[in-house]
Design a protein around this motif. Sequence first.
Motif, PDB file in Angstrom:
ATOM      1  N   GLY A 129       0.814  -1.200   0.000  1.00 26.31           N
ATOM      2  CA  GLY A 129       0.000   0.000   0.000  1.00 26.31           C
ATOM      3  C   GLY A 129       0.847   1.248   0.000  1.00 26.31           C
ATOM      4  N   PRO A 130       0.204   2.401   0.127  1.00 26.99           N
ATOM      5  CA  PRO A 130       0.900   3.670  -0.093  1.00 26.99           C
ATOM      6  C   PRO A 130       1.766   4.151   1.058  1.00 26.99           C
ATOM      7  CG  PRO A 130      -1.403   4.067   0.434  1.00 26.99           C
ATOM      8  CD  PRO A 130      -1.249   2.576   0.325  1.00 26.99           C
ATOM      9  N   ILE A 131       1.602   3.606   2.266  1.00 23.41           N
ATOM     10  CA  ILE A 131       2.340   4.109   3.424  1.00 23.41           C
ATOM     11  C   ILE A 131       3.557   3.234   3.659  1.00 23.41           C
ATOM     12  CG2 ILE A 131       2.218   4.750   5.854  1.00 23.41           C
ATOM     13  CD1 ILE A 131      -0.816   4.859   5.569  1.00 23.41           C
ATOM     14  N   ARG A 287      -5.381  -4.464   0.146  1.00 22.35           N
ATOM     15  CA  ARG A 287      -5.720  -3.195   0.792  1.00 22.35           C
ATOM     16  C   ARG A 287      -7.209  -2.880   0.666  1.00 22.35           C
ATOM     17  NH1 ARG A 287      -2.663  -0.500   4.579  1.00 22.35           N
ATOM     18  NH2 ARG A 287      -4.151   1.157   4.171  1.00 22.35           N
ATOM     19  N   GLU A 288      -7.847  -3.266  -0.431  1.00 20.32           N
ATOM     20  CA  GLU A 288      -9.284  -3.044  -0.560  1.00 20.32           C
ATOM     21  C   GLU A 288     -10.031  -3.709   0.592  1.00 20.32           C
ATOM     22  OE1 GLU A 288     -10.391  -4.538  -4.351  1.00 20.32           O
ATOM     23  OE2 GLU A 288      -9.562  -2.833  -5.471  1.00 20.32           O
ATOM     24  N   LEU A 299     -10.113   5.833   8.612  1.00 17.58           N
ATOM     25  CA  LEU A 299      -9.113   5.458   9.605  1.00 17.58           C
ATOM     26  C   LEU A 299      -8.200   4.358   9.065  1.00 17.58           C
ATOM     27  CD1 LEU A 299      -7.866   5.183  12.467  1.00 17.58           C
ATOM     28  CD2 LEU A 299      -9.776   3.646  13.019  1.00 17.58           C
ATOM     29  N   MET A 300      -8.802   3.346   8.421  1.00 16.90           N
ATOM     30  CA  MET A 300      -8.018   2.217   7.931  1.00 16.90           C
ATOM     31  C   MET A 300      -7.001   2.640   6.871  1.00 16.90           C
ATOM     32  SD  MET A 300      -9.103  -0.150   9.835  1.00 16.90           S
ATOM     33  CE  MET A 300      -8.256  -1.554   9.099  1.00 16.90           C
ATOM     34  N   LYS A 301      -7.314   3.675   6.109  1.00 17.02           N
ATOM     35  CA  LYS A 301      -6.386   4.156   5.092  1.00 17.02           C
ATOM     36  C   LYS A 301      -5.102   4.713   5.703  1.00 17.02           C
ATOM     37  CE  LYS A 301      -9.960   5.215   1.674  1.00 17.02           C
ATOM     38  NZ  LYS A 301     -10.682   6.283   0.937  1.00 17.02           N
ATOM     39  N   THR A 302      -5.149   5.075   6.989  1.00 20.76           N
ATOM     40  CA  THR A 302      -3.970   5.655   7.644  1.00 20.76           C
ATOM     41  C   THR A 302      -3.086   4.606   8.292  1.00 20.76           C
ATOM     42  OG1 THR A 302      -5.010   5.963   9.831  1.00 20.76           O
ATOM     43  CG2 THR A 302      -5.367   7.687   8.168  1.00 20.76           C
TER      44      THR A 302
END
Length: 339
Positions: A129-131, A287-288, A299-302
């Motif tokens: 994912g992106p982080i 990630r989806e 929140l989950m995206k962070t």
Amino acid sequence: MAEVQPHTFAFPILIGDIGGTNARFSILVDATSAPDQFPHVQTADYETIDDAIADVVLKNSVHKPRSAILAVAGPIDGDEIDLTNCDWIVRPKKMIGELGFDTVLVLNDFEAQALAVASLTAADRQPIGPIAEATEASRVVLGPGTGLGVAGLVHARNTWFPVPGEGGHVDIGPRSKRDFEIFPHLRRIDGRVSAEEIISGRGLLNIYNAVCAADGIAPSLDAPPEVTEQGLSGENPQAAETIELFVRYLGRLAGDLALIFMARGGVFLGGGISPRILDALKKPEFREEFEDKAPHNELMKTIPTFVVTHPQAALAGLASFARSPATYGIALEGRCWQR
């Protein structure tokens, strides 16, 4: 049995990661040196763990270890510790008496994985994912392999507290239309589908057989490595769908555990399977599913997710604890023995 304070673990220290099939050992001569490594041991090749340590480690090292810190795949409920998937029994008092240790500490194998998650660097993990950064906040580690290990890692007062458990045995249920076609064919334990029955080596085969049954065809593969190989290559359509579903189910469970622990420091995928399917995990499906936790999607995206790529993660975690025990909140009562 006396309680042992962390500073009493005397060097040299033998550290060991003892699984059902393999055992790995190294010796820390002091707090700063790199560990002395030894060949991997097949547990089936030795009648007892004591025999393995004597033959592989003590015969081949100029350093006589005074302490031992062992991570074992099995419950620690006394001074005769049965391993879950092999015939070895860890007897700390016998080790002290016959192998010459002053102190023996026995931890759960996924406590060692949690210690690794606290101590490994960015070079030992791949972001999914992106982080790409992991903050010093509470974390979760999942390890799909022979089974499915789960542990939390709470960060408080500048200390890491490993929280071992049996999270691999929580229920998993269907969500999508395809799930409802497949789940009736999954193997169950006492009527329930547990996470370990689909997110593990045997879980890969369980999903594959269920996909074949849902498609009305006879399965042609009968081993998890075959499912993985032909699924990743796309050679077998049912195996390819199995890998996708495995990734989705792993993402769902990882997201659930992230919410339970409020794991802002990240979710880390260990075990033997995750590095092998790294490319599949980097596709959008993981990630989806991880983020699909309404009303907490934002929140989950962070929360970052990673695959642990260190080849000896458990040993690295144990070594970090051995070098700096005060950094970790490890309870010693009932699992630490002294001469």
